[in-house]
Design an enzyme around this catalytic site. Sequence first.
Site, PDB file in Angstrom:
ATOM      1  N   CYS A 261       0.793  -1.238   0.000  1.00 40.26           N
ATOM      2  CA  CYS A 261       0.000   0.000   0.000  1.00 40.26           C
ATOM      3  C   CYS A 261       0.823   1.284   0.000  1.00 40.26           C
ATOM      4  CB  CYS A 261      -0.952  -0.009   1.190  1.00 40.26           C
ATOM      5  SG  CYS A 261      -2.219  -1.276   1.004  1.00 40.26           S
TER       6      CYS A 261
HETATM    7  N1  LIG Z   1      -4.258  -5.234   0.878  1.00 38.08           N
HETATM    8  C1  LIG Z   1      -4.537  -4.283   1.765  1.00 38.08           C
HETATM    9  O1  LIG Z   1      -4.151  -4.367   2.929  1.00 38.08           O
HETATM   10  C2  LIG Z   1      -5.354  -3.061   1.347  1.00 38.08           C
HETATM   11  C3  LIG Z   1      -5.777  -2.160   2.326  1.00 38.08           C
HETATM   12  C4  LIG Z   1      -6.548  -1.092   1.943  1.00 38.08           C
HETATM   13  C5  LIG Z   1      -6.881  -0.905   0.604  1.00 38.08           C
HETATM   14  N2  LIG Z   1      -6.450  -1.766  -0.337  1.00 38.08           N
HETATM   15  C6  LIG Z   1      -6.863  -1.550  -1.731  1.00 38.08           C
HETATM   16  O2  LIG Z   1      -7.986  -2.407  -1.987  1.00 38.08           O
HETATM   17  C7  LIG Z   1      -7.950  -2.912  -3.316  1.00 38.08           C
HETATM   18  C8  LIG Z   1      -7.898  -4.432  -3.293  1.00 38.08           C
HETATM   19  O3  LIG Z   1      -6.725  -4.833  -2.639  1.00 38.08           O
HETATM   20  P1  LIG Z   1      -6.439  -6.363  -2.294  1.00 38.08           P
HETATM   21  O4  LIG Z   1      -5.185  -6.361  -1.517  1.00 38.08           O
HETATM   22  O5  LIG Z   1      -7.645  -7.011  -1.760  1.00 38.08           O
HETATM   23  O6  LIG Z   1      -6.144  -6.933  -3.770  1.00 38.08           O
HETATM   24  P2  LIG Z   1      -5.862  -8.435  -4.186  1.00 38.08           P
HETATM   25  O7  LIG Z   1      -4.908  -8.403  -5.316  1.00 38.08           O
HETATM   26  O8  LIG Z   1      -5.539  -9.258  -2.982  1.00 38.08           O
HETATM   27  O9  LIG Z   1      -7.279  -8.945  -4.713  1.00 38.08           O
HETATM   28  C9  LIG Z   1      -7.969  -8.388  -5.762  1.00 38.08           C
HETATM   29  C10 LIG Z   1      -8.881  -9.449  -6.362  1.00 38.08           C
HETATM   30  O10 LIG Z   1      -9.668  -8.857  -7.390  1.00 38.08           O
HETATM   31  C11 LIG Z   1      -9.830  -9.831  -8.413  1.00 38.08           C
HETATM   32  N3  LIG Z   1     -10.243  -9.184  -9.661  1.00 38.08           N
HETATM   33  C12 LIG Z   1      -9.483  -8.485 -10.546  1.00 38.08           C
HETATM   34  N4  LIG Z   1     -10.241  -8.061 -11.566  1.00 38.08           N
HETATM   35  C13 LIG Z   1     -11.504  -8.495 -11.332  1.00 38.08           C
HETATM   36  C14 LIG Z   1     -12.736  -8.379 -12.022  1.00 38.08           C
HETATM   37  N5  LIG Z   1     -12.824  -7.706 -13.168  1.00 38.08           N
HETATM   38  N6  LIG Z   1     -13.832  -8.969 -11.494  1.00 38.08           N
HETATM   39  C15 LIG Z   1     -13.758  -9.643 -10.315  1.00 38.08           C
HETATM   40  N7  LIG Z   1     -12.632  -9.802  -9.625  1.00 38.08           N
HETATM   41  C16 LIG Z   1     -11.518  -9.231 -10.128  1.00 38.08           C
HETATM   42  C17 LIG Z   1      -8.477 -10.502  -8.499  1.00 38.08           C
HETATM   43  O11 LIG Z   1      -8.554 -11.750  -9.141  1.00 38.08           O
HETATM   44  C18 LIG Z   1      -8.129 -10.615  -7.002  1.00 38.08           C
HETATM   45  O12 LIG Z   1      -8.569 -11.834  -6.452  1.00 38.08           O
HETATM   46  C19 LIG Z   1      -6.728  -2.246  -3.974  1.00 38.08           C
HETATM   47  O13 LIG Z   1      -7.142  -1.084  -4.618  1.00 38.08           O
HETATM   48  C20 LIG Z   1      -5.840  -1.924  -2.789  1.00 38.08           C
HETATM   49  O14 LIG Z   1      -4.963  -0.839  -3.077  1.00 38.08           O
HETATM   50  C21 LIG Z   1      -5.718  -2.851   0.012  1.00 38.08           C
END
Ligand SMILES: NC(=O)c1ccc[n+]([C@@H]2O[C@H](COP(=O)([O-])OP(=O)(O)OC[C@H]3O[C@@H](n4cnc5c(N)ncnc54)[C@H](O)[C@@H]3O)[C@@H](O)[C@H]2O)c1
Length: 416
Positions: A261
């Site tokens: 992040c």
């Molecule tokens: N990881 C963290 O701790 C955290 C904390 C706050 C915010 N965020 C933000 O939240 C968002 C998600 O982060 P994350 O860590 O969960 O990501 P991640 O990569 O773990 O998971 C994202 C998921 O979305 C799926 N995906 C992609 N395109 C898709 C589509 N068109 N339809 C359905 N599913 C689809 C992927 O296959 C994946 O499983 C990002 O924008 C990130 O910056 C993450």
Amino acid sequence: MKRISIIGAGRVGLVVAACFAKMGNKITVVDIDEDKIAEINSRVSPVAEPGLDEILNQSEIEVTSDYGKVMDSEAIFICVNTPAKKDGSISLENIVAATVQIGNILKSGGGYPLITIKSTVVPGTSEELILPILESSGKRAGQDFGFCVSPEFLRGGKGIEDFMNSARIIIGEHDTKSGDMLCDLCQVFKAPIMRTDLRTAEMIKYASNIFLAAKVSFINEIGNICKLLGIDVYEVARGMGFDDRIGAKFLNAGLGFGGPCLPKDLKALIARAKEIGYEPRLLEQVLSLNERQTLKVLELLKRHIPVRGSTVGLLGLAFKPGTDDISDSMAVTIAATLTEEGAKIKAYDPLAMHNFKKLFPHVECSTPEEVLSCDAVIIATEWEEFNRLDYKGKIVIDGRRVPKAREARVYEGICW
Ligand SMILES: NC(=O)c1ccc[n+]([C@@H]2O[C@H](COP(=O)([O-])OP(=O)(O)OC[C@H]3O[C@@H](n4cnc5c(N)ncnc54)[C@H](O)[C@@H]3O)[C@@H](O)[C@H]2O)c1
């Protein structure tokens, strides 16, 4: 009980799904990754989040690749990933693809669903990109569906705890009815709720993360000066932390920040600021100071051994303790530079070796004892177990202030 759909079964999506399921809602999770779906359907979480497996096992959560199952949901949370591109800006490909699918559902579905963006997107994205896609369905936000941005602040490895006991819930609303709908859904979590507009909510997420990054770069800069002056920066930070205008957290000087992040969000806001004609000097310095800390550890190493031809031990590969995540981890940059400069590396991490091996197949992943037998050792993550190792007789460059490492024959702290 509400019917809620979560788009994206990653760390954020699964935590959101699990917490709304725990509150008695009926949850559908949609992802495009069939392997991940199979894994979750066998009730194993693909991400290491304490408590997630139990909730997945106890709850009725449907996980599917079929967007048709989102039809008739009362609320839809978009939680897909927004990864960094080479130039630092974020890729909006996934969120656009997901939005197009939801637009199709809006076109044929009824009801008045609330669509909420949880993915981190740069200010302006929801209004300028997402909303027009949804409205190209012929349906209007505020008339046919609700639309909000509610950024997520959970910490990896503490996701469930953070979501259930959030310091705040930020609701960026397109219109009052949309905000009321999301407030209604979220009030069960008992966190303070702040309501604002869409782009302010998007900016709150970036400003919060970047403030933390700036705090780390700040104390590292003070630490670098302290080292030259023979002052203990941890004592300085302790003294500063009594002041509640400053706060004691994120004042641990060392190697710097990494993870999925902080670096990504910092680079994305820099790119967004430049795109609109603003030179974000402070943000650029926060980033370059962070990158400089990694080089500093190598400078210190070179005071004690030549890098070319030596075997260097790396203790800690994950970007922080308690996770197997090596995204933008300092250990990755250190390993890449050491390899480039002709050193052999032996590495150990309690959780992250399988991920590290994928990036550095040539690196020998080993036991802590083997790592300690190298010509010199760099500590890159503050795992608690590193404080129980025997450092006597070793050369140690400590990037994370592990007290026991001070027993080494040669000990260098990065800022102390
Ligand atoms: N990881 C963290 O701790 C955290 C904390 C706050 C915010 N965020 C933000 O939240 C968002 C998600 O982060 P994350 O860590 O969960 O990501 P991640 O990569 O773990 O998971 C994202 C998921 O979305 C799926 N995906 C992609 N395109 C898709 C589509 N068109 N339809 C359905 N599913 C689809 C992927 O296959 C994946 O499983 C990002 O924008 C990130 O910056 C993450």
